[in-house]
Design a protein around this motif. Sequence first.
Motif, PDB file in Angstrom:
ATOM      1  N   PHE A  69      -7.329 -22.724  42.540  1.00 28.34           N
ATOM      2  CA  PHE A  69      -8.047 -21.602  41.937  1.00 28.34           C
ATOM      3  C   PHE A  69      -8.106 -20.416  42.900  1.00 28.34           C
ATOM      4  N   LEU A  70      -8.285 -20.698  44.191  1.00 33.30           N
ATOM      5  CA  LEU A  70      -8.373 -19.625  45.174  1.00 33.30           C
ATOM      6  C   LEU A  70      -7.057 -18.863  45.276  1.00 33.30           C
ATOM      7  N   VAL A  71      -5.944 -19.585  45.242  1.00 33.81           N
ATOM      8  CA  VAL A  71      -4.629 -18.936  45.298  1.00 33.81           C
ATOM      9  C   VAL A  71      -4.444 -18.026  44.088  1.00 33.81           C
ATOM     10  N   GLU A  72      -4.788 -18.524  42.906  1.00 30.64           N
ATOM     11  CA  GLU A  72      -4.664 -17.712  41.687  1.00 30.64           C
ATOM     12  C   GLU A  72      -5.511 -16.453  41.780  1.00 30.64           C
ATOM     13  N   LEU A  73      -6.749 -16.623  42.236  1.00 29.84           N
ATOM     14  CA  LEU A  73      -7.665 -15.491  42.321  1.00 29.84           C
ATOM     15  C   LEU A  73      -7.174 -14.455  43.326  1.00 29.84           C
TER      16      LEU A  73
ATOM     17  N   LEU B  66       2.479 -22.191  44.969  1.00 28.40           N
ATOM     18  CA  LEU B  66       3.438 -21.130  44.661  1.00 28.40           C
ATOM     19  C   LEU B  66       3.518 -20.872  43.166  1.00 28.40           C
ATOM     20  N   VAL B  67       3.580 -21.948  42.382  1.00 26.49           N
ATOM     21  CA  VAL B  67       3.640 -21.799  40.923  1.00 26.49           C
ATOM     22  C   VAL B  67       2.367 -21.138  40.409  1.00 26.49           C
ATOM     23  N   ALA B  68       1.208 -21.607  40.886  1.00 28.75           N
ATOM     24  CA  ALA B  68      -0.070 -21.054  40.424  1.00 28.75           C
ATOM     25  C   ALA B  68      -0.200 -19.578  40.794  1.00 28.75           C
ATOM     26  N   GLY B  69       0.158 -19.221  42.014  1.00 31.34           N
ATOM     27  CA  GLY B  69       0.057 -17.832  42.435  1.00 31.34           C
ATOM     28  C   GLY B  69       1.005 -16.923  41.682  1.00 31.34           C
ATOM     29  N   ALA B  70       2.255 -17.359  41.503  1.00 32.01           N
ATOM     30  CA  ALA B  70       3.227 -16.560  40.759  1.00 32.01           C
ATOM     31  C   ALA B  70       2.787 -16.372  39.316  1.00 32.01           C
ATOM     32  N   GLN B  71       2.280 -17.447  38.707  1.00 32.25           N
ATOM     33  CA  GLN B  71       1.829 -17.344  37.316  1.00 32.25           C
ATOM     34  C   GLN B  71       0.648 -16.386  37.183  1.00 32.25           C
TER      35      GLN B  71
ATOM     36  N   GLY C 167      10.173 -31.870  38.149  1.00 34.02           N
ATOM     37  CA  GLY C 167      10.141 -32.978  39.098  1.00 34.02           C
ATOM     38  C   GLY C 167       8.729 -33.125  39.625  1.00 34.02           C
ATOM     39  N   GLU C 168       8.344 -34.299  40.032  1.00 36.25           N
ATOM     40  CA  GLU C 168       6.982 -34.516  40.510  1.00 36.25           C
ATOM     41  C   GLU C 168       6.807 -33.918  41.909  1.00 36.25           C
ATOM     42  N   PRO C 169       5.923 -32.917  42.076  1.00 34.21           N
ATOM     43  CA  PRO C 169       5.718 -32.347  43.416  1.00 34.21           C
ATOM     44  C   PRO C 169       5.081 -33.339  44.390  1.00 34.21           C
ATOM     45  N   GLY C 170       4.321 -34.295  43.847  1.00 34.57           N
ATOM     46  CA  GLY C 170       3.663 -35.258  44.722  1.00 34.57           C
ATOM     47  C   GLY C 170       2.718 -34.581  45.689  1.00 34.57           C
ATOM     48  N   HIS C 171       2.848 -34.886  46.969  1.00 35.59           N
ATOM     49  CA  HIS C 171       1.966 -34.296  47.982  1.00 35.59           C
ATOM     50  C   HIS C 171       2.491 -32.950  48.499  1.00 35.59           C
ATOM     51  N   ARG C 172       3.581 -32.476  47.944  1.00 32.73           N
ATOM     52  CA  ARG C 172       4.082 -31.145  48.336  1.00 32.73           C
ATOM     53  C   ARG C 172       3.297 -30.080  47.569  1.00 32.73           C
ATOM     54  N   LEU C 173       2.053 -29.926  47.944  1.00 37.71           N
ATOM     55  CA  LEU C 173       1.142 -29.075  47.182  1.00 37.71           C
ATOM     56  C   LEU C 173       1.470 -27.600  47.314  1.00 37.71           C
TER      57      LEU C 173
ATOM     58  N   VAL D 102       9.597 -20.024  36.463  1.00 37.69           N
ATOM     59  CA  VAL D 102       8.729 -20.360  37.592  1.00 37.69           C
ATOM     60  C   VAL D 102       8.186 -21.788  37.492  1.00 37.69           C
ATOM     61  N   VAL D 103       8.003 -22.294  36.259  1.00 35.39           N
ATOM     62  CA  VAL D 103       7.420 -23.631  36.112  1.00 35.39           C
ATOM     63  C   VAL D 103       8.443 -24.751  36.286  1.00 35.39           C
ATOM     64  N   THR D 104       9.733 -24.415  36.406  1.00 37.22           N
ATOM     65  CA  THR D 104      10.751 -25.466  36.472  1.00 37.22           C
ATOM     66  C   THR D 104      10.592 -26.409  37.668  1.00 37.22           C
ATOM     67  N   PRO D 105      10.077 -25.961  38.839  1.00 39.62           N
ATOM     68  CA  PRO D 105       9.864 -26.940  39.917  1.00 39.62           C
ATOM     69  C   PRO D 105       8.903 -28.062  39.548  1.00 39.62           C
TER      70      PRO D 105
END
Length: 412
Positions: free
Chosen positions: A49-53, A103-108, A92-98, A86-89
């Motif tokens: 949420f902080l990244v999006e904001l 990046l997806v949340a901020g770009a969106q 695949g399961e990001p797992g612990h690569r948060l 942007v959502v294509t990554p």
Amino acid sequence: MPMLLRRRGFVLVWIAGLASSVASWLLITGLPIYVFGVTGSALVTSAVFLVELMCGITMGSFAGTLADRFDRFRLMSGVALLQSAVVTPLVGEPGHRLWIICLVAGAQAVLTQTFDSARNATLPRLVEAAHLVRANSMVALNTSLGRLIGSSLGGFAITREGTRYLAIGAAVAFVTAAALIAAARRTAHHDAAEPAPDGGATSFLANWRSGLLTMMRNRSVRVTFQSVALGGVAQGLFAVLFVVFVSRALHADGTLTGVLRGVQAIGGVAGGLIVGLLGARLSPWLLMSLGAASFGLLSLTIWNGPALSRQAEVYIVLFILVGVPGIAYNSGAFAQIQQSVPDSDLGRAFGTFYVVYNASQGLGMAAAGLLGDVLNVVLVLNVQSVLYLASGAVAYLALRPARRLRSDSLRQ
């Protein structure tokens, strides 16, 4: 409202906005659930949420500038297609690569703000000024419908296939929005030629700076932003302390928390329909005033209600009602900006609008975090209600004379 539904260009843009809203709520709901499931940490989850904001605050006004430099229909189509990419990554399961999630949340967040700024700036080209309030109420209705549909589907998708179904569903919705906007552009250009965008004559940064100066010099816009800022701080306080209120004041668990947040969307749908039917009879400043004041009074009733009753049914009804004034306020604020700003500056006006709202909401969240454990939660939430009342008072006292002066000058 029936008149708006006969305008093909507006209907296409409206449905495209609904598709975009559903996709956004899929991600808003699903990504935090996924992060919490992977990490088990509320702190890490809040980082999404902080990244999006922060992305919305830092990049929002630049996004609005794009809407004034390029064909707004093409911009919306391009942004929607970029959102689908942007959502294509997430397929695949990001797992612990948060960092992928962030990046997806901020770009969106930035792309959504760009799409919304361009859409709001386009409405005056699609409908007459007399129907702007109704048009904005239908656009605001999309947020509630998108929340109802997208939140439900997002929670379901994330529990079945992780982020895979979430990404596929969002991508399909964004591509649908892009196709609808392209069709709307053909309709709009057939009906009337679009004014030339403010493109190559000046640099991007020069356009951005001139837009900010224009907003500062426009009294009506300044006052609208002041009202929005007060409401944003109030919303930030609510976002953080609402969960605390349900737990400490109502002595309820997370189930009631989820129900109360969800039923607000029902009130939002009802509010969109009510404002759509009656909004043309009210001036934008009056809609803002009534919306904020009603929001404040309902909030005071909710926060002080546990002294009389803790019945869940009472608060479900009250939270449904809260959705109505929120739609009224947003519809009035958008129409106020659209009627006060030249078409060439509307993108930057709405970009700045979102920056002001996001920044003030962040301030409210920070204040809630600092005060929530120090002061009584009901006391702090009563301050939140007073901020909404102040937001309505600013709109009523400061915008009404401005409207009268403009009307007198036009008659002269």
